[in-house]
Design a protein around this motif. Structure first.
Motif, PDB file in Angstrom:
ATOM      1  N   GLU A  64      27.162 -14.570 111.205  1.00  0.00           N
ATOM      2  CA  GLU A  64      26.579 -15.382 110.146  1.00  0.00           C
ATOM      3  C   GLU A  64      27.598 -15.625 109.050  1.00  0.00           C
ATOM      4  OE1 GLU A  64      22.011 -14.288 109.566  1.00  0.00           O
ATOM      5  OE2 GLU A  64      23.278 -12.508 109.538  1.00  0.00           O
ATOM      6  N   ARG A  65      27.511 -16.808 108.463  1.00  0.00           N
ATOM      7  CA  ARG A  65      28.333 -17.137 107.302  1.00  0.00           C
ATOM      8  C   ARG A  65      27.484 -16.947 106.060  1.00  0.00           C
ATOM      9  NH1 ARG A  65      33.573 -17.127 105.784  1.00  0.00           N
ATOM     10  NH2 ARG A  65      33.875 -18.479 103.978  1.00  0.00           N
ATOM     11  N   LEU A  66      27.941 -16.062 105.165  1.00  0.00           N
ATOM     12  CA  LEU A  66      27.206 -15.782 103.938  1.00  0.00           C
ATOM     13  C   LEU A  66      27.666 -16.727 102.842  1.00  0.00           C
ATOM     14  CD1 LEU A  66      27.369 -11.870 103.956  1.00  0.00           C
ATOM     15  CD2 LEU A  66      25.724 -13.374 105.095  1.00  0.00           C
ATOM     16  N   HIS A  67      26.717 -17.244 102.056  1.00  0.00           N
ATOM     17  CA  HIS A  67      27.024 -18.200 100.996  1.00  0.00           C
ATOM     18  C   HIS A  67      26.810 -17.578  99.622  1.00  0.00           C
ATOM     19  CE1 HIS A  67      27.213 -21.049 104.242  1.00  0.00           C
ATOM     20  NE2 HIS A  67      25.952 -20.819 104.565  1.00  0.00           N
ATOM     21  N   SER A  68      27.518 -18.108  98.626  1.00  0.00           N
ATOM     22  CA  SER A  68      27.518 -17.515  97.283  1.00  0.00           C
ATOM     23  C   SER A  68      26.138 -17.514  96.649  1.00  0.00           C
ATOM     24  CB  SER A  68      28.512 -18.261  96.380  1.00  0.00           C
ATOM     25  OG  SER A  68      28.189 -19.649  96.321  1.00  0.00           O
ATOM     26  N   GLU A  69      25.268 -18.465  97.032  1.00  0.00           N
ATOM     27  CA  GLU A  69      23.931 -18.526  96.425  1.00  0.00           C
ATOM     28  C   GLU A  69      22.959 -17.535  97.049  1.00  0.00           C
ATOM     29  OE1 GLU A  69      24.154 -21.964  99.447  1.00  0.00           O
ATOM     30  OE2 GLU A  69      25.457 -20.899  98.033  1.00  0.00           O
ATOM     31  N   GLY A  70      23.463 -16.718  97.983  1.00  0.00           N
ATOM     32  CA  GLY A  70      22.623 -15.680  98.574  1.00  0.00           C
ATOM     33  C   GLY A  70      22.006 -16.054  99.904  1.00  0.00           C
ATOM     34  N   THR A  71      22.255 -17.256 100.401  1.00  0.00           N
ATOM     35  CA  THR A  71      21.740 -17.669 101.701  1.00  0.00           C
ATOM     36  C   THR A  71      22.782 -17.390 102.779  1.00  0.00           C
ATOM     37  OG1 THR A  71      22.572 -19.929 101.418  1.00  0.00           O
ATOM     38  CG2 THR A  71      20.328 -19.465 100.641  1.00  0.00           C
ATOM     39  N   SER A  72      22.381 -17.586 104.025  1.00  0.00           N
ATOM     40  CA  SER A  72      23.305 -17.405 105.148  1.00  0.00           C
ATOM     41  C   SER A  72      22.975 -18.432 106.214  1.00  0.00           C
ATOM     42  CB  SER A  72      23.205 -15.993 105.718  1.00  0.00           C
ATOM     43  OG  SER A  72      21.926 -15.779 106.280  1.00  0.00           O
ATOM     44  N   SER A  73      23.933 -18.745 107.051  1.00  0.00           N
ATOM     45  CA  SER A  73      23.719 -19.654 108.171  1.00  0.00           C
ATOM     46  C   SER A  73      24.245 -18.999 109.436  1.00  0.00           C
ATOM     47  CB  SER A  73      24.414 -20.995 107.937  1.00  0.00           C
ATOM     48  OG  SER A  73      25.797 -20.803 107.666  1.00  0.00           O
ATOM     49  N   LEU A  74      23.447 -19.102 110.491  1.00  0.00           N
ATOM     50  CA  LEU A  74      23.829 -18.507 111.767  1.00  0.00           C
ATOM     51  C   LEU A  74      24.912 -19.356 112.415  1.00  0.00           C
ATOM     52  CD1 LEU A  74      23.243 -16.362 113.979  1.00  0.00           C
ATOM     53  CD2 LEU A  74      21.619 -17.993 114.938  1.00  0.00           C
ATOM     54  N   ALA A  75      26.016 -18.726 112.781  1.00  0.00           N
ATOM     55  CA  ALA A  75      27.110 -19.454 113.420  1.00  0.00           C
ATOM     56  C   ALA A  75      27.060 -19.309 114.936  1.00  0.00           C
ATOM     57  CB  ALA A  75      28.453 -18.971 112.884  1.00  0.00           C
ATOM     58  N   TYR A  76      26.970 -18.064 115.428  1.00  0.00           N
ATOM     59  CA  TYR A  76      27.037 -17.839 116.862  1.00  0.00           C
ATOM     60  C   TYR A  76      26.249 -16.604 117.253  1.00  0.00           C
ATOM     61  CZ  TYR A  76      30.953 -20.941 116.174  1.00  0.00           C
ATOM     62  OH  TYR A  76      31.716 -21.996 115.782  1.00  0.00           O
ATOM     63  N   TYR A  77      25.844 -16.593 118.522  1.00  0.00           N
ATOM     64  CA  TYR A  77      25.357 -15.383 119.175  1.00  0.00           C
ATOM     65  C   TYR A  77      26.346 -15.014 120.272  1.00  0.00           C
ATOM     66  CZ  TYR A  77      20.665 -14.842 117.192  1.00  0.00           C
ATOM     67  OH  TYR A  77      19.609 -14.590 116.347  1.00  0.00           O
ATOM     68  N   TYR A  78      26.531 -13.721 120.474  1.00  0.00           N
ATOM     69  CA  TYR A  78      27.405 -13.224 121.528  1.00  0.00           C
ATOM     70  C   TYR A  78      26.587 -12.304 122.431  1.00  0.00           C
ATOM     71  CZ  TYR A  78      30.954 -14.797 118.211  1.00  0.00           C
ATOM     72  OH  TYR A  78      31.688 -15.545 117.329  1.00  0.00           O
ATOM     73  N   ALA A  79      26.525 -12.651 123.731  1.00  0.00           N
ATOM     74  CA  ALA A  79      25.742 -11.891 124.694  1.00  0.00           C
ATOM     75  C   ALA A  79      26.682 -11.066 125.581  1.00  0.00           C
ATOM     76  CB  ALA A  79      24.883 -12.833 125.530  1.00  0.00           C
ATOM     77  N   LYS A  80      26.111 -10.394 126.578  1.00  0.00           N
ATOM     78  CA  LYS A  80      26.864  -9.508 127.458  1.00  0.00           C
ATOM     79  C   LYS A  80      28.096 -10.193 128.037  1.00  0.00           C
ATOM     80  CE  LYS A  80      26.328  -6.685 131.652  1.00  0.00           C
ATOM     81  NZ  LYS A  80      26.773  -5.405 131.081  1.00  0.00           N
ATOM     82  N   GLY A  81      29.244  -9.521 127.910  1.00  0.00           N
ATOM     83  CA  GLY A  81      30.491 -10.037 128.464  1.00  0.00           C
ATOM     84  C   GLY A  81      31.250 -10.965 127.550  1.00  0.00           C
ATOM     85  N   GLU A  82      30.670 -11.329 126.391  1.00  0.00           N
ATOM     86  CA  GLU A  82      31.354 -12.228 125.466  1.00  0.00           C
ATOM     87  C   GLU A  82      32.140 -11.431 124.423  1.00  0.00           C
ATOM     88  OE1 GLU A  82      29.022 -16.375 125.452  1.00  0.00           O
ATOM     89  OE2 GLU A  82      28.017 -14.827 124.278  1.00  0.00           O
ATOM     90  N   VAL A  83      33.182 -12.053 123.907  1.00  0.00           N
ATOM     91  CA  VAL A  83      34.111 -11.390 122.986  1.00  0.00           C
ATOM     92  C   VAL A  83      33.978 -11.986 121.594  1.00  0.00           C
ATOM     93  CG1 VAL A  83      36.525 -10.747 122.595  1.00  0.00           C
ATOM     94  CG2 VAL A  83      35.686 -11.069 124.929  1.00  0.00           C
ATOM     95  N   PHE A  84      33.996 -11.138 120.581  1.00  0.00           N
ATOM     96  CA  PHE A  84      33.920 -11.619 119.205  1.00  0.00           C
ATOM     97  C   PHE A  84      34.988 -10.931 118.353  1.00  0.00           C
ATOM     98  CE2 PHE A  84      31.278  -7.843 119.428  1.00  0.00           C
ATOM     99  CZ  PHE A  84      31.581  -7.162 118.258  1.00  0.00           C
ATOM    100  N   ALA A  85      35.291 -11.531 117.223  1.00  0.00           N
ATOM    101  CA  ALA A  85      36.188 -11.000 116.187  1.00  0.00           C
ATOM    102  C   ALA A  85      37.671 -11.083 116.532  1.00  0.00           C
ATOM    103  CB  ALA A  85      35.836  -9.559 115.821  1.00  0.00           C
ATOM    104  N   PHE A  86      38.031 -11.640 117.701  1.00  0.00           N
ATOM    105  CA  PHE A  86      39.464 -11.702 118.019  1.00  0.00           C
ATOM    106  C   PHE A  86      40.183 -12.742 117.179  1.00  0.00           C
ATOM    107  CE2 PHE A  86      37.226 -14.238 121.210  1.00  0.00           C
ATOM    108  CZ  PHE A  86      37.862 -15.453 121.117  1.00  0.00           C
ATOM    109  N   GLU A  87      39.441 -13.789 116.721  1.00  0.00           N
ATOM    110  CA  GLU A  87      40.089 -14.778 115.878  1.00  0.00           C
ATOM    111  C   GLU A  87      40.485 -14.179 114.544  1.00  0.00           C
ATOM    112  OE1 GLU A  87      36.932 -14.352 116.415  1.00  0.00           O
ATOM    113  OE2 GLU A  87      35.665 -15.816 115.391  1.00  0.00           O
ATOM    114  N   GLY A  88      39.639 -13.287 113.996  1.00  0.00           N
ATOM    115  CA  GLY A  88      39.986 -12.597 112.751  1.00  0.00           C
ATOM    116  C   GLY A  88      41.163 -11.663 112.935  1.00  0.00           C
ATOM    117  N   ALA A  89      41.177 -10.952 114.068  1.00  0.00           N
ATOM    118  CA  ALA A  89      42.254  -9.996 114.338  1.00  0.00           C
ATOM    119  C   ALA A  89      43.591 -10.682 114.564  1.00  0.00           C
ATOM    120  CB  ALA A  89      41.890  -9.143 115.553  1.00  0.00           C
TER     121      ALA A  89
END
Length: 215
Positions: A64-89
């Motif tokens: 989720e992307r958190l916004h300064s006004e306190g809201t958030s928007s869903l960006a992605y779901y990651y299910a079995k076998g999927e990889v996340f956070a490698f772009e940040g790393a």
């Protein structure tokens, strides 16, 4: 390496170009390790330092992307076998652009992304990593295509057609609850349930629990 985690690592594609006899060594060199999270437990906060990417072994992960006004928007779901956070790393700042949260009781296999470039299998692992990056970009383009549709039914059908095409057929399994699917499509859950039932009644789709077919 524990054999029970091999399926998810294989599904991720990270070891796609690596001979299976070297899986154990690569597991050790990348400091791979499983970790359990409870439902709604934060894995990485937005702007947290990220050195380790994760492969979903079980459960579901949301970004989720958190916004300064306190809201958030869903960006992605990651299910079995999927990889996340490698772009940040892999980024210059090595920070997470999203808040990453377990959306169910979840097990993650973590690995140190930077160690790929100092491993005994740098060429094979880098090739697998490049494919992961390309597939992730395609996934983002698919999400944009789905959300570009104005009507609820158009969003549903676009998403279902993309899911079916990934399985080379007309049937697929959704690794999301109805609530999670509604969030992913950015629609109301009640409206989604009503529309799905109408589409089933009209013979456009069929579904039983998490199994769906386009008729």
């Amino acid at each position: 390496m524990k054999n029970e985690y091999l399926e998810s690592v294989a599904m991720s594609g990270l070891f796609k170009y690596l001979d299976e006899k070297y899986f154990d060594q690569a597991w050790q060199e990348l400091n791979m390790a499983p970790h359990n999270y409870s439902d709604q437990q934060i894995i990485y906060g937005q702007d947290d330092t990220v050195n380790r990417a994760g492969i979903v072994y079980s459960g579901l992960v949301k970004g989720e992307r958190l916004h300064s006004e306190g809201t958030s928007s869903l960006a992605y779901y990651y299910a079995k076998g999927e990889v996340f956070a490698f772009e940040g790393a892999l980024s210059g700042k090595r920070t997470s652009p999203l808040q990453i949260t377990a959306d169910d009781d979840t097990c993650i296999i973590f690995f140190d992304v930077q160690k790929i470039f100092a491993s005994s299998f740098e060429r094979e692992l880098t090739k697998g990593l490049m494919e992961l990056l390309a597939n992730d970009d395609i996934k983002k383009l698919y999400r944009i295509e789905v959300l570009s549709k104005k009507g609820l039914r158009d969003r549903i059908m676009t998403h279902f057609e993309l899911m079916a095409s990934r399985n080379d057929g007309q049937s697929f399994t959704l690794h999301m609850s109805r609530e999670q699917l509604a969030k992913y499509l950015c629609v109301n859950r009640s409206a989604l349930s009503y529309e799905l039932n109408e589409m089933k009644r009209e013979g456009i789709i069929d579904f039983n629990k998490s199994n769906y077919s386009i008729l």
